[in-house]
Design an enzyme around this catalytic site. Structure first.
Site, PDB file in Angstrom:
ATOM      1  N   PHE A  70       0.848  -1.192   0.000  1.00  0.00           N
ATOM      2  CA  PHE A  70       0.000   0.000   0.000  1.00  0.00           C
ATOM      3  C   PHE A  70       0.879   1.235   0.000  1.00  0.00           C
ATOM      4  O   PHE A  70       2.062   1.177   0.337  1.00  0.00           O
ATOM      5  CB  PHE A  70      -0.931   0.024   1.220  1.00  0.00           C
ATOM      6  CG  PHE A  70      -0.260  -0.283   2.527  1.00  0.00           C
ATOM      7  CD1 PHE A  70       0.565   0.637   3.153  1.00  0.00           C
ATOM      8  CD2 PHE A  70      -0.464  -1.503   3.154  1.00  0.00           C
ATOM      9  CE1 PHE A  70       1.186   0.361   4.348  1.00  0.00           C
ATOM     10  CE2 PHE A  70       0.153  -1.796   4.360  1.00  0.00           C
ATOM     11  CZ  PHE A  70       0.974  -0.864   4.958  1.00  0.00           C
ATOM     12  N   ALA A  71       0.290   2.358  -0.385  1.00  0.00           N
ATOM     13  CA  ALA A  71       1.002   3.632  -0.307  1.00  0.00           C
ATOM     14  C   ALA A  71       1.296   3.949   1.148  1.00  0.00           C
ATOM     15  O   ALA A  71       0.538   3.574   2.054  1.00  0.00           O
ATOM     16  CB  ALA A  71       0.155   4.737  -0.925  1.00  0.00           C
ATOM     17  N   HIS A  77      -2.336   7.778   9.285  1.00  0.00           N
ATOM     18  CA  HIS A  77      -0.914   7.713   8.938  1.00  0.00           C
ATOM     19  C   HIS A  77      -0.175   8.995   9.319  1.00  0.00           C
ATOM     20  O   HIS A  77      -0.777  10.045   9.534  1.00  0.00           O
ATOM     21  CB  HIS A  77      -0.745   7.454   7.440  1.00  0.00           C
ATOM     22  CG  HIS A  77      -1.253   8.571   6.578  1.00  0.00           C
ATOM     23  ND1 HIS A  77      -2.535   8.611   6.098  1.00  0.00           N
ATOM     24  CD2 HIS A  77      -0.658   9.717   6.108  1.00  0.00           C
ATOM     25  CE1 HIS A  77      -2.712   9.707   5.371  1.00  0.00           C
ATOM     26  NE2 HIS A  77      -1.580  10.401   5.361  1.00  0.00           N
ATOM     27  N   ASP A  79       2.571  11.892   8.220  1.00  0.00           N
ATOM     28  CA  ASP A  79       3.265  12.587   7.141  1.00  0.00           C
ATOM     29  C   ASP A  79       4.474  13.274   7.748  1.00  0.00           C
ATOM     30  O   ASP A  79       4.329  14.266   8.465  1.00  0.00           O
ATOM     31  CB  ASP A  79       2.362  13.652   6.502  1.00  0.00           C
ATOM     32  CG  ASP A  79       1.277  13.071   5.633  1.00  0.00           C
ATOM     33  OD1 ASP A  79       1.509  12.010   5.018  1.00  0.00           O
ATOM     34  OD2 ASP A  79       0.180  13.671   5.575  1.00  0.00           O
ATOM     35  N   HIS A  83       7.853  14.399   3.185  1.00  0.00           N
ATOM     36  CA  HIS A  83       6.740  14.054   2.287  1.00  0.00           C
ATOM     37  C   HIS A  83       6.511  15.164   1.257  1.00  0.00           C
ATOM     38  O   HIS A  83       6.171  14.884   0.109  1.00  0.00           O
ATOM     39  CB  HIS A  83       5.484  13.811   3.128  1.00  0.00           C
ATOM     40  CG  HIS A  83       4.252  13.499   2.348  1.00  0.00           C
ATOM     41  ND1 HIS A  83       4.227  12.595   1.304  1.00  0.00           N
ATOM     42  CD2 HIS A  83       2.970  13.956   2.462  1.00  0.00           C
ATOM     43  CE1 HIS A  83       3.000  12.516   0.810  1.00  0.00           C
ATOM     44  NE2 HIS A  83       2.223  13.338   1.481  1.00  0.00           N
TER      45      HIS A  83
END
Length: 260
Positions: A70-71, A77, A79, A83
């Protein structure tokens, strides 16, 4: 004779006992292959590679393993700054001391219920500080919109109109500048897929996310259960795998709240 371990004398064990007596709230969505995600990401692939009853060289395996693809920005999630900004911190460069922070919750859920394009305002911050005092330095500030109640419906999370423009709440630059530059907070988070409101991100405008990460700070996206934590007085724990040079990864986030 006192036979207690010297390690007990520093008080951390007794602190843990006190914390266990408080209310713990999971702020993390369970993720799967069908988890809501940014439209630019491919669907995830999660498959079982070995099950307990599978045979390996004629013998029962006796264990289970899965393979995940998965991403990095999948489900709830983190960051990290890199990023959006080359040269700033990767996820493995964020120290664990930043993963336990005072939790501040700015609540715009009532407005968002009738106006999905709502953004947090300086008046919201002023009202919070009038009730709770100055936002503490080094805090994690979460934007509560109750958008997480739409999980796990991708269409309802994105809330796009006929022209494909998403309508969901977001941050505002004046508030972020106040929080990071004047209150010196450590990190922020929200329940939606983006820092920027949907009408901005739909046209490729991620200026607010670029601002946050450009401070060399980090954020958590797609938080859950912010309606279960107080606006002030709780702690947040946010952690994630230490992937070398990682640009984002599913996180496990929870709050420790004062028992009412």
């Amino acid at each position: 004779m006192n036979t207690a371990s010297p390690l007990a004398d520093i008080g951390l064990w007794s602190l843990l006992q006190r914390l266990r007596g408080q209310r713990w709230v999971d702020l993390t969505h369970t993720f799967s292959a069908t988890t809501p995600h940014h439209p630019s990401f491919r669907p995830a692939e999660l498959r079982k590679t070995v099950d307990h009853e599978d045979l390996i060289d004629g013998q029962r395996a006796g264990f289970m393993t899965h393979e995940y693809r998965f991403a990095g920005q999948w489900g709830t999630h983190v960051d990290p700054p890199v990023h959006y900004h080359a040269g700033l911190r990767y996820q493995d460069e964020i120290p664990v001391a930043e993963m336990l922070l005072p939790l501040v919750v700015l609540d715009i859920s009532a407005r968002a219920a009738t106006d999905p394009d709502s953004c947090v305002t300086l008046s919201d911050v002023a009202a919070w500080e009038a009730r709770c005092g100055r936002i503490p330095e080094g805090a994690f500030v979460a934007l509560r919109s109750d958008w997480s109640k739409r999980w796990p419906d991708q269409a309802r999370m994105l809330n796009a109109d006929r022209e494909g423009i998403s309508h969901f709440p977001g941050w505002s630059l004046p508030v972020l500048k106040l929080l990071f530059e004047e209150r010196a907070i450590c990190a922020c988070g929200h329940e939606t897929t983006d820092t920027d409101p949907g009408i901005a991100s739909s046209r490729g405008d991620y200026g607010l996310e670029r601002y946050v990460l450009g401070r060399n700070c980090w954020q958590i996206e797609m938080l859950a259960n912010l309606d279960q934590v107080p606006e002030a007085g709780a702690l947040i724990v946010a952690t994630w795998p230490k992937a070398e040079k990682g640009s984002g990864f599913p996180a496990r986030v929870f709050a420790i709240c004062p028992e009412a």
